[in-house]
Design an enzyme around this catalytic site. Structure first.
Site, short mmCIF file in Angstrom:
data_model
loop_
_atom_site.label_atom_id
_atom_site.label_comp_id
_atom_site.label_asym_id
_atom_site.label_seq_id
_atom_site.Cartn_x
_atom_site.Cartn_y
_atom_site.Cartn_z
N GLU A 81 0.77 -1.02 0.02
CA GLU A 81 0.15 -0.11 0.07
C GLU A 81 0.97 1.17 0.03
O GLU A 81 2.07 1.32 0.78
CB GLU A 81 -1.07 -0.04 1.35
N ALA A 86 -19.96 0.91 3.75
CA ALA A 86 -19.39 0.51 2.94
C ALA A 86 -20.11 -0.57 2.05
O ALA A 86 -20.22 -0.90 0.82
CB ALA A 86 -18.25 -0.48 3.40
N ASP A 124 -13.34 7.37 6.82
CA ASP A 124 -13.18 7.98 8.33
C ASP A 124 -14.34 9.09 8.22
O ASP A 124 -14.34 9.69 7.30
CB ASP A 124 -11.82 8.38 8.75
N GLN A 156 4.17 7.47 16.68
CA GLN A 156 3.26 7.19 15.44
C GLN A 156 2.24 6.19 15.67
O GLN A 156 0.98 5.88 15.64
CB GLN A 156 3.85 7.14 14.12
N ARG A 216 -16.33 2.86 3.60
CA ARG A 216 -17.01 3.75 4.22
C ARG A 216 -16.32 5.05 4.29
O ARG A 216 -16.67 6.16 3.93
CB ARG A 216 -17.46 3.65 5.56
N TYR A 225 -11.41 -6.26 10.21
CA TYR A 225 -10.86 -5.76 11.66
C TYR A 225 -10.83 -6.88 12.40
O TYR A 225 -11.46 -7.35 13.21
CB TYR A 225 -11.75 -4.56 12.29
N LYS A 228 -21.34 -7.22 4.27
CA LYS A 228 -20.51 -6.34 3.51
C LYS A 228 -20.10 -7.51 2.47
O LYS A 228 -19.99 -7.33 1.08
CB LYS A 228 -19.19 -5.80 4.09
#
Length: 303
Positions: A16, A123, A109, A210, A107, A143, A163
């Protein structure tokens, strides 16, 4: 061959990247990153919307087209929270024109402050709409530790099944740092009749602040082993980077050994880290494809 067909033949490997922010010192650096990633045997590279907003897809589509031109499948992230049906139809037409066929339908954030919601509350609504209006391979997020907005893991799995039944071809997980969460999640999916391939999303951690911020937002557990790594090396950036790479490699080795469908590496646009992890794991990841290829070889007659 489509991405979903690859899962039948190998452990899929994808990366990604995200478009640079508008104020980035060197916005063209993303293409230097892609120059490295394309040589790391990717089956696909996904492109997020980064910080540009749900309606701004110019850079996302441009980067995805570059990936496609390299001969690698690209997956375009499409968050629907602020989009109307007309917006999505326009984007689908743009994707068709660019010969881009893979969408990660989200969907998205919830924006901070006031915003105008679009036509897609979930979504699954966006996924159904895309399926009705084009021939796209649709990826969706999942998730392992449950979505932060779900009341519990049971409801989250129920919503995931909705979904998937809306038209999902394969899933990519949110980052996790404890593989046990992934294995329990995979079992729950099987029990719920969710049988599409699931790629494990792995984020190499190189910065303590982070990852603490990210995991608090996403509801991801920080295992004791991982906390010890961060606390020991947080004041030494190079050591912290190397420890984060080693931790990600350990996760991937364990996941591949346990038969994961694929690995999706969140590169954070850092080609050095991606290359280090690839070099340490690619033989293991390629093993399944070699086994299948050997099974399909014609048998030599014995004399």
């Amino acid at each position: 061959m489509s991405i979903q067909d690859l899962f039948k033949e190998k452990t899929v490997l994808s990366y990604e990247v995200f478009p640079p922010k508008k104020q980035a010192k060197n916005p063209s650096s993303i293409y230097k990153t892609l120059d490295v990633l394309k040589d790391l045997n990717p089956d696909a590279i996904s492109v997020t919307y980064g910080a540009l907003g749900a309606k701004n897809n110019t850079e996302t589509f441009k980067i995805a087209k570059t990936i496609k031109d390299y001969g690698v499948e690209s997956i375009v992230h499409l968050p629907g929270i602020e989009l109307t049906k007309a917006d999505v139809l326009e984007k689908l037409d743009q994707l068709k024109a660019l010969n881009l066929h893979n969408i990660l339908a989200l969907r998205g954030d919830l924006p901070e402050g006031d915003f105008t919601p679009g036509d897609f509350r979930y979504a699954s609504d966006l996924i159904s709409f895309i399926k009705e209006n084009g021939d796209f391979n649709i990826t969706a997020a999942c998730y392992p530790e449950g979505h932060v907005d779900s009341p519990n893991i049971v409801e989250d799995i129920k919503n995931l099944r909705i979904k998937v039944e809306s038209g999902v071809d394969h899933l990519i997980t949110q980052l996790f740092l404890n593989n046990d969460h992934f294995y329990r999640f995979r079992e729950r999916c099987a029990l719920a009749g969710i049988n599409v391939p699931i790629e494990a999303g792995i984020m190499p951690v190189t910065n303590k602040r982070q990852i603490e911020k990210m995991t608090s937002l996403c509801g991801v557990e920080l295992p004791e082993k991982f906390i010890k790594v961060m606390n020991r090396y947080e004041d030494d950036p190079i050591a912290m980077r190397d420890a984060g790479i080693a931790y990600a490699i350990d996760q991937i080795v364990d996941l591949v050994t346990q038969g994961v469908d694929g690995i999706h590496l969140y590169t954070m646009n850092n080609p050095y880290i991606a290359k280090r992890i690839f070099e340490a794991t690619h033989n293991l990841i390629d093993h399944r494809a070699k086994v299948i290829a050997n099974k399909n070889l014609p048998k030599v007659a014995q004399i």
